[in-house]
Design an enzyme around this catalytic site. Structure first.
Site, PDB file in Angstrom:
ATOM      1  N   ARG A 109      13.164  -3.191  -0.686  1.00 15.02           N
ATOM      2  CA  ARG A 109      11.865  -2.775  -0.814  1.00 15.02           C
ATOM      3  C   ARG A 109      11.677  -3.773  -2.088  1.00 15.02           C
ATOM      4  O   ARG A 109      12.286  -3.718  -3.381  1.00 15.02           O
ATOM      5  CB  ARG A 109      11.432  -1.424  -1.351  1.00 15.02           C
ATOM      6  N   GLN A 139       5.884   1.982   7.343  1.00 10.68           N
ATOM      7  CA  GLN A 139       4.629   2.773   7.306  1.00 10.68           C
ATOM      8  C   GLN A 139       3.862   2.618   8.618  1.00 10.68           C
ATOM      9  O   GLN A 139       3.426   3.790   8.983  1.00 10.68           O
ATOM     10  CB  GLN A 139       3.817   2.374   6.144  1.00 10.68           C
ATOM     11  N   ASP A 233      -5.908   2.768   0.637  1.00  9.40           N
ATOM     12  CA  ASP A 233      -4.756   2.709  -0.029  1.00  9.40           C
ATOM     13  C   ASP A 233      -5.376   2.226  -1.500  1.00  9.40           C
ATOM     14  O   ASP A 233      -6.295   2.150  -1.718  1.00  9.40           O
ATOM     15  CB  ASP A 233      -3.862   1.268   0.416  1.00  9.40           C
ATOM     16  N   CYS A 278      -1.309   5.951   2.976  1.00 12.72           N
ATOM     17  CA  CYS A 278       0.071   5.868   3.123  1.00 12.72           C
ATOM     18  C   CYS A 278       0.692   6.615   1.972  1.00 12.72           C
ATOM     19  O   CYS A 278       1.910   7.114   1.885  1.00 12.72           O
ATOM     20  CB  CYS A 278       0.492   4.345   2.798  1.00 12.72           C
ATOM     21  N   ARG A 323       7.185   9.498   8.170  1.00 11.19           N
ATOM     22  CA  ARG A 323       7.808   8.585   7.606  1.00 11.19           C
ATOM     23  C   ARG A 323       9.389   8.529   7.737  1.00 11.19           C
ATOM     24  O   ARG A 323      10.158   7.604   8.161  1.00 11.19           O
ATOM     25  CB  ARG A 323       7.502   8.233   6.039  1.00 11.19           C
TER      26      ARG A 323
HETATM   27  N1  NVA Z   1      -0.128  -1.186  -1.530  1.00 13.38           N
HETATM   28  C1  NVA Z   1       0.668  -0.317  -1.890  1.00 13.38           C
HETATM   29  C2  NVA Z   1       1.398   0.559  -0.984  1.00 13.38           C
HETATM   30  C3  NVA Z   1       2.367   1.551  -1.465  1.00 13.38           C
HETATM   31  C4  NVA Z   1       3.011   2.528  -0.348  1.00 13.38           C
HETATM   32  C5  NVA Z   1       1.726  -0.813  -2.902  1.00 13.38           C
HETATM   33  O1  NVA Z   1       2.159  -1.939  -2.509  1.00 13.38           O
HETATM   34  O2  NVA Z   1       1.812  -0.460  -4.006  1.00 13.38           O
HETATM   35  N1   CP Z   2       3.782   5.171   1.397  1.00 16.92           N
HETATM   36  C1   CP Z   2       5.110   4.864   0.601  1.00 16.92           C
HETATM   37  O1   CP Z   2       5.533   3.887   0.793  1.00 16.92           O
HETATM   38  O2   CP Z   2       5.385   5.658  -0.344  1.00 16.92           O
HETATM   39  P1   CP Z   2       6.393   5.576  -1.388  1.00 16.92           P
HETATM   40  O3   CP Z   2       6.166   4.322  -2.329  1.00 16.92           O
HETATM   41  O4   CP Z   2       6.617   6.688  -2.183  1.00 16.92           O
HETATM   42  O5   CP Z   2       7.759   4.995  -0.636  1.00 16.92           O
END
Ligand code: NVA
Ligand code: CP
Length: 339
Positions: A109, A139, A233, A278, A323
């Protein structure tokens, strides 16, 4: 269950997967979920180990990978945003080769999609995208499983409307999965927040195959009418600077998911509309960011109102649980635990 073999594959974006492969992973997730609920062990990957690299924070994705790895019988190592050499003292390519020598799978990530692509290029074991700036594919599987649970297994012909920042990881990924699975996708937002032209054109090609439609509109009435799913989101994503809040609030406020948006959808579908997000969400004053934004801009609810978030139509916590089941399916399929 359709027999699809994904052993050895990376999971970087759903662009790389056929509708049959995507549906297979959702089927597998449903099966693994049923087994978990029934207390039936499914530790088919005993003895293997996976590593999780997080350059951004997480609750759902991290916990999902950890619980899923444990349920599948695997060991799991977590590297936090400051806990490894990656990108700082060691290149992505070198990190990939080091970790691939110790682990059977690598989750990443972080920031640009290019980073997870580079990890995959240099790793001899599967690499899974746990969110980049551009895509959030795990997701998508959770969202599709949740939609199946709401509307039945055949999702074709449903309408999903995404409101808010549609040019980032969530908007992009939802448009891709909808185009592939025959779900009518609408981005309902200011035109400056539409997904980019190249991705829209690509999705329209997939949509031709699946029977989906891709619509971009600034009109809330048009966007919400007949929507079975209203999805949103956060307006400012992880890694973006605080300075963008003022502009996001000004431009995206008309696309807040509120009672009016839900009513337009619900009246036209005869009640067959759910709210999805999400998470995490800014729907009240229960977060530090929510309070800071309120103090500066006077807005107490952001991308979704608390009323909608807490309503009967909201399936956000079902999505969150899914998830784990879907991430388990991705690891299981790409490591051959389903064979
Ligand atoms: N668009 C958000 C999604 C979080 C799951 C982000 O990238 O912070
Ligand atoms: N939806 C999602 O990815 O949540 P987190 O940022 O908590 O992993």
């Amino acid at each position: 269950m359709a027999k699809v073999n994904l052993k050895g594959r990376d999971f970087l974006t759903l662009k790389d997967f056929t509708p049959e492969e995507i549906n297979y992973m959702i089927d597998l997730a449903a099966d693994l979920k049923a087994r978990k609920k029934a207390g039936i062990a499914h530790d088919t990957l005993r003895g293997k180990n996976v590593v999780l690299i997080f350059e951004k924070t997480s609750t759902r994705t991290r916990c999902s990978f950890e619980v899923a790895a444990h349920d599948l019988g695997m060991g799991c190592t977590y590297l936090d945003p400051s806990g490894s050499q990656i990108g700082k003292k060691e290149s992505t390519a070198d990190t990939a080769r080091v970790l691939a020598g110790m682990f059977e799978g690598i989750e990443y990530r972080g920031f640009e999609q290019e980073i997870v692509e580079t990890l995959a290029k240099y790793s001899k074991v599967p690499v899974w995208n746990g969110l980049t700036n551009e895509y959030h594919p795990t997701q998508m599987l959770a969202d599709m499983l949740t939609m199946r649970e709401c509307f039945g297994n055949d999702l074709r012909g449903l309408k999903l409307t995404y409101m808010g920042d549609a040019r980032y990881n969530m908007g992009n990924s939802l448009m891709i999965v909808c185009a592939k699975l025959g779900i009518n996708f609408t981005a309902c937002t200011d035109h400056t927040y539409f997904p980019n032209d190249e991705l829209v054109a690509q999705c329209k090609e997939w949509a031709k195959e699946s029977g989906a439609t891709i619509t971009l509109t600034e009109d809330v009435e048009e966007g919400c009418k007949n929507a079975n799913v209203i999805y949103t989101d956060v307006w400012v994503s992880m890694g973006e600077p605080d300075e963008v809040w003022a502009e996001r609030i000004r431009v995206l406020k008309p696309y807040q998911v509120n009672r009016k948006a839900m009513e337009i959808a619900t009246k036209s579908t005869g009640g067959k509309t759910v709210f999805m997000h999400c998470l995490p969400a800014y729907h009240d004053q229960g977060t530090g960011v929510g309070r800071a934004v309120y103090e500066k801009f006077g807005l107490s609810e952001l991308e979704v109102t608390d009323e909608v978030f807490e309503s009967e139509q909201s399936v956000v916590f079902e999505e969150a649980e899914n998830r784990m089941h879907t991430i388990k399916a991705v690891m299981c399929a790409t490591l051959g635990g389903d064979q």
